[in-house]
Design an enzyme around this catalytic site. Sequence first.
Site, PDB file in Angstrom:
ATOM      1  N   ASN A 103       6.032 -89.672  55.404  1.00 20.82           N
ATOM      2  CA  ASN A 103       4.641 -89.674  54.951  1.00 20.82           C
ATOM      3  C   ASN A 103       4.031 -88.278  54.993  1.00 20.82           C
ATOM      4  O   ASN A 103       4.292 -87.513  55.915  1.00 20.82           O
ATOM      5  CB  ASN A 103       3.820 -90.655  55.790  1.00 20.82           C
ATOM      6  CG  ASN A 103       4.377 -92.059  55.703  1.00 20.82           C
ATOM      7  OD1 ASN A 103       5.164 -92.369  54.806  1.00 20.82           O
ATOM      8  ND2 ASN A 103       3.995 -92.892  56.652  1.00 20.82           N
ATOM      9  N   HIS A 126       8.794 -84.602  54.405  1.00 24.09           N
ATOM     10  CA  HIS A 126       8.361 -84.328  53.024  1.00 24.09           C
ATOM     11  C   HIS A 126       7.073 -83.509  52.943  1.00 24.09           C
ATOM     12  O   HIS A 126       6.443 -83.443  51.878  1.00 24.09           O
ATOM     13  CB  HIS A 126       8.241 -85.643  52.250  1.00 24.09           C
ATOM     14  CG  HIS A 126       9.559 -86.325  52.092  1.00 24.09           C
ATOM     15  ND1 HIS A 126       9.675 -87.670  51.838  1.00 24.09           N
ATOM     16  CD2 HIS A 126      10.833 -85.860  52.148  1.00 24.09           C
ATOM     17  CE1 HIS A 126      10.964 -87.997  51.748  1.00 24.09           C
ATOM     18  NE2 HIS A 126      11.685 -86.914  51.931  1.00 24.09           N
ATOM     19  N   THR A 199       9.618 -98.667  55.459  1.00 27.20           N
ATOM     20  CA  THR A 199      10.232 -97.866  54.409  1.00 27.20           C
ATOM     21  C   THR A 199      11.191 -98.704  53.571  1.00 27.20           C
ATOM     22  O   THR A 199      11.898 -99.567  54.101  1.00 27.20           O
ATOM     23  CB  THR A 199      10.972 -96.628  54.949  1.00 27.20           C
ATOM     24  OG1 THR A 199      11.457 -95.860  53.838  1.00 27.20           O
ATOM     25  CG2 THR A 199      12.129 -96.999  55.864  1.00 27.20           C
TER      26      THR A 199
HETATM   27  C1  BV8 Z   1      16.935 -83.656  47.225  1.00 31.67           C
HETATM   28  C2  BV8 Z   1       6.576 -86.176  48.995  1.00 31.67           C
HETATM   29  C3  BV8 Z   1      18.597 -81.958  46.771  1.00 31.67           C
HETATM   30  C4  BV8 Z   1       5.801 -85.967  47.746  1.00 31.67           C
HETATM   31  C5  BV8 Z   1       8.536 -87.560  48.456  1.00 31.67           C
HETATM   32  C6  BV8 Z   1      21.397 -89.601  46.390  1.00 31.67           C
HETATM   33  C7  BV8 Z   1      21.416 -90.755  45.685  1.00 31.67           C
HETATM   34  C8  BV8 Z   1      20.418 -90.986  44.707  1.00 31.67           C
HETATM   35  C9  BV8 Z   1      19.397 -90.064  44.460  1.00 31.67           C
HETATM   36  C10 BV8 Z   1      19.384 -88.928  45.182  1.00 31.67           C
HETATM   37  C11 BV8 Z   1      20.380 -88.687  46.116  1.00 31.67           C
HETATM   38  N1  BV8 Z   1      20.125 -87.492  46.663  1.00 31.67           N
HETATM   39  C12 BV8 Z   1      19.009 -86.973  46.089  1.00 31.67           C
HETATM   40  C13 BV8 Z   1      18.548 -87.836  45.176  1.00 31.67           C
HETATM   41  C14 BV8 Z   1      17.401 -87.658  44.381  1.00 31.67           C
HETATM   42  C15 BV8 Z   1      16.089 -88.068  45.095  1.00 31.67           C
HETATM   43  C16 BV8 Z   1      16.064 -89.525  45.450  1.00 31.67           C
HETATM   44  O1  BV8 Z   1      16.338 -89.932  46.580  1.00 31.67           O
HETATM   45  N2  BV8 Z   1      15.642 -90.330  44.460  1.00 31.67           N
HETATM   46  C17 BV8 Z   1      15.465 -91.786  44.714  1.00 31.67           C
HETATM   47  C18 BV8 Z   1      14.197 -92.222  43.980  1.00 31.67           C
HETATM   48  C19 BV8 Z   1      16.679 -92.530  44.282  1.00 31.67           C
HETATM   49  N3  BV8 Z   1      15.900 -87.263  46.305  1.00 31.67           N
HETATM   50  C20 BV8 Z   1      15.341 -86.038  46.130  1.00 31.67           C
HETATM   51  O2  BV8 Z   1      15.041 -85.558  45.059  1.00 31.67           O
HETATM   52  C21 BV8 Z   1      15.137 -85.243  47.414  1.00 31.67           C
HETATM   53  N4  BV8 Z   1      15.623 -83.910  47.229  1.00 31.67           N
HETATM   54  O3  BV8 Z   1      17.754 -84.510  47.428  1.00 31.67           O
HETATM   55  O4  BV8 Z   1      17.223 -82.327  46.943  1.00 31.67           O
HETATM   56  C22 BV8 Z   1      19.068 -82.651  45.548  1.00 31.67           C
HETATM   57  C23 BV8 Z   1      18.271 -82.608  44.423  1.00 31.67           C
HETATM   58  C24 BV8 Z   1      18.727 -83.289  43.258  1.00 31.67           C
HETATM   59  C25 BV8 Z   1      19.906 -84.016  43.243  1.00 31.67           C
HETATM   60  C26 BV8 Z   1      20.706 -84.001  44.407  1.00 31.67           C
HETATM   61  C27 BV8 Z   1      20.273 -83.347  45.572  1.00 31.67           C
HETATM   62  C28 BV8 Z   1      13.625 -85.101  47.735  1.00 31.67           C
HETATM   63  C29 BV8 Z   1      12.980 -86.430  47.905  1.00 31.67           C
HETATM   64  C30 BV8 Z   1      11.549 -86.239  48.451  1.00 31.67           C
HETATM   65  C31 BV8 Z   1      10.509 -86.528  47.384  1.00 31.67           C
HETATM   66  N5  BV8 Z   1       9.171 -86.508  47.941  1.00 31.67           N
HETATM   67  N6  BV8 Z   1       7.284 -87.482  48.967  1.00 31.67           N
HETATM   68  C32 BV8 Z   1       4.572 -86.840  47.652  1.00 31.67           C
HETATM   69  O5  BV8 Z   1       4.359 -87.692  48.521  1.00 31.67           O
HETATM   70  O6  BV8 Z   1       3.805 -86.630  46.721  1.00 31.67           O
HETATM   71  S1  BV8 Z   1       9.395 -89.059  48.490  1.00 31.67           S
HETATM   72  C33 BV8 Z   1       8.188 -90.297  48.734  1.00 31.67           C
HETATM   73  O7  BV8 Z   1       8.752 -91.491  48.206  1.00 31.67           O
HETATM   74  C34 BV8 Z   1       7.869 -90.619  50.176  1.00 31.67           C
HETATM   75  O8  BV8 Z   1       7.771 -89.477  50.989  1.00 31.67           O
HETATM   76  C35 BV8 Z   1       9.019 -91.547  50.567  1.00 31.67           C
HETATM   77  O9  BV8 Z   1      10.147 -90.787  50.937  1.00 31.67           O
HETATM   78  C36 BV8 Z   1       9.304 -92.262  49.263  1.00 31.67           C
HETATM   79  C37 BV8 Z   1       8.651 -93.610  49.223  1.00 31.67           C
HETATM   80  O10 BV8 Z   1       9.401 -94.444  50.086  1.00 31.67           O
HETATM   81  P1  BV8 Z   1       8.642 -95.262  51.252  1.00 31.67           P
HETATM   82  O11 BV8 Z   1       7.849 -94.318  52.081  1.00 31.67           O
HETATM   83  O12 BV8 Z   1       9.647 -96.104  51.895  1.00 31.67           O
HETATM   84  O13 BV8 Z   1       7.548 -96.135  50.432  1.00 31.67           O
HETATM   85  P2  BV8 Z   1       7.816 -97.371  49.455  1.00 31.67           P
HETATM   86  O14 BV8 Z   1       6.530 -97.635  48.767  1.00 31.67           O
HETATM   87  O15 BV8 Z   1       9.043 -97.157  48.645  1.00 31.67           O
HETATM   88  O16 BV8 Z   1       8.141 -98.594  50.452  1.00 31.67           O
HETATM   89  C38 BV8 Z   1       7.155 -99.053  51.339  1.00 31.67           C
HETATM   90  C39 BV8 Z   1       7.852-100.075  52.232  1.00 31.67           C
HETATM   91  O17 BV8 Z   1       6.910-100.522  53.202  1.00 31.67           O
HETATM   92  C40 BV8 Z   1       8.358-101.307  51.479  1.00 31.67           C
HETATM   93  O18 BV8 Z   1       9.652-101.631  51.962  1.00 31.67           O
HETATM   94  C41 BV8 Z   1       7.340-102.401  51.859  1.00 31.67           C
HETATM   95  O19 BV8 Z   1       7.937-103.685  51.952  1.00 31.67           O
HETATM   96  C42 BV8 Z   1       6.897-101.936  53.238  1.00 31.67           C
HETATM   97  N7  BV8 Z   1       5.532-102.336  53.615  1.00 31.67           N
HETATM   98  C43 BV8 Z   1       4.419-102.328  52.835  1.00 31.67           C
HETATM   99  N8  BV8 Z   1       3.334-102.695  53.590  1.00 31.67           N
HETATM  100  C44 BV8 Z   1       3.792-102.898  54.866  1.00 31.67           C
HETATM  101  C45 BV8 Z   1       5.195-102.662  54.887  1.00 31.67           C
HETATM  102  N9  BV8 Z   1       5.948-102.781  56.002  1.00 31.67           N
HETATM  103  C46 BV8 Z   1       5.298-103.145  57.150  1.00 31.67           C
HETATM  104  N10 BV8 Z   1       3.933-103.368  57.216  1.00 31.67           N
HETATM  105  C47 BV8 Z   1       3.161-103.272  56.102  1.00 31.67           C
HETATM  106  N11 BV8 Z   1       1.844-103.515  56.192  1.00 31.67           N
END
Ligand code: BV8
Length: 251
Positions: A103, A126, A199
Site C-alpha cells: 500500500n 511500492h 491482498t
Molecule cells: C517489476 C504502486 C521488473 C502504484 C503498484 C511475473 C509474472 C507476471 C507479471 C509480472 C511478473 N513479474 C513482473 C510482472 C509485471 C507486473 C505484475 O506483477 N503484473 C501483474 C498485474 C500480473 N509487476 C511489475 O510490473 C513490478 N515491476 O516486476 O519490474 C519487471 C518489469 C517488467 C517485466 C518483468 C520484470 C511492479 C509492480 C508494482 C506496481 N505498483 N502500486 C500505485 O499504487 O499507484 S501495484 C498495486 O497493485 C498495489 O501496490 C498492489 O501491489 C496491487 C494491488 O493488489 P492488492 O493490494 O492485493 O489489491 P487488490 O485490489 O488486487 O486485492 C484486494 C484484496 O483484498 C482482494 O483479495 C479482496 O478480496 C481483499 N479485501 C477487500 N476488502 C477486504 C479484503 N480483505 C479483508 N478485509 C477486507 N475488508
Amino acid sequence: MSDDDIARARERLRSAARVVVFTGAGVSAESGVPTFRGAGGLWREFRAEDLATPEAFARDPRLVWEWYGWRRELVARCAPNAAHDAIARFAASRPGVTLVTQNVDGLHQRAARAAGGNDAAVLALHGTLFGARCTRCGQRAPHDTPVDATSPDTLPRCEACGALLRPDVVWFGETLDPRVLDAAFDAARSADVCLVVGTSALVQPAASVATLAARAGATLVEVNAEETPLSGVAAFALRGRAGEIVPRLLD
Ligand code: BV8
Ligand code: ZN
C-alpha cells in the site's frame, strides 16, 4: 472459519519468534480507500494498471498527476482502521515483527506513529502517495501539498533542477527499491509465521513475500474476504473482514 481456527492461529502468532505481516489494499478497504480489483478499483474509465505506468505518465503527465492528486485527497480524509491499529500495537509490543506492505496510502505508518512504534520500519514495497521524485535528477522529497493538474505548466517541479516531478511510487514495469525488497525477502525467509492480510497476491515480485515465507517453512495465516491464490497454501485461511479478524488474532 471457526473460533477455534482463530484461537489456534492466534497462538501460532503469539508463540512465534519472527513474524512477517504482509498486506495489500484490502487492509485499507474499511478505512474507505478503494482497492485495485474491487468495485472502487476504477478511476473514471481507467484501470489502475493503465495509469500506474511510466508510459501513461510520458503520454499524459497531467492526467496521471490528477489521478494521484485525487487519491491523495481521498486518503487524507481516511484514518487507519482496527486492522492497521492492531498490527501497529503488535509490532510495537514485541521484537521480531516485520511489516511489509504494497500500500502507498501511509495508513500503516500513521497507525505505527499512533501506537508509539517506528513508522520508518514499515517496508513499503511500492512507495508512497505522499512523496515525489524528480524525473531528471532523481531527487526525492515528501510531497503532500494539493496538486494543481489543470495544465502541464502547473504540475509540480523539482526545486533542484526544475524538471517535472513524479509520484514516488513504483509503477508497473518498474523495478522496486532493491534495499526494501531484499529486506522484505530476508524477513520472509526467516519468518516462523507470515500473516497475509487483504491482498489478491497477483502482483510480482511483492506476492513472492508470502510464497517465499511458506517455502521456507513459515506458517501462513491468511485474512481475506475472498479466496486467493494463497488460500490453498495457508495453514489458516480466515475468510472475512480484516477490521474484525486481525484484532482478534493480535490484540
Ligand atoms: C517489476 C504502486 C521488473 C502504484 C503498484 C511475473 C509474472 C507476471 C507479471 C509480472 C511478473 N513479474 C513482473 C510482472 C509485471 C507486473 C505484475 O506483477 N503484473 C501483474 C498485474 C500480473 N509487476 C511489475 O510490473 C513490478 N515491476 O516486476 O519490474 C519487471 C518489469 C517488467 C517485466 C518483468 C520484470 C511492479 C509492480 C508494482 C506496481 N505498483 N502500486 C500505485 O499504487 O499507484 S501495484 C498495486 O497493485 C498495489 O501496490 C498492489 O501491489 C496491487 C494491488 O493488489 P492488492 O493490494 O492485493 O489489491 P487488490 O485490489 O488486487 O486485492 C484486494 C484484496 O483484498 C482482494 O483479495 C479482496 O478480496 C481483499 N479485501 C477487500 N476488502 C477486504 C479484503 N480483505 C479483508 N478485509 C477486507 N475488508
Ligand atoms: Zn531534479
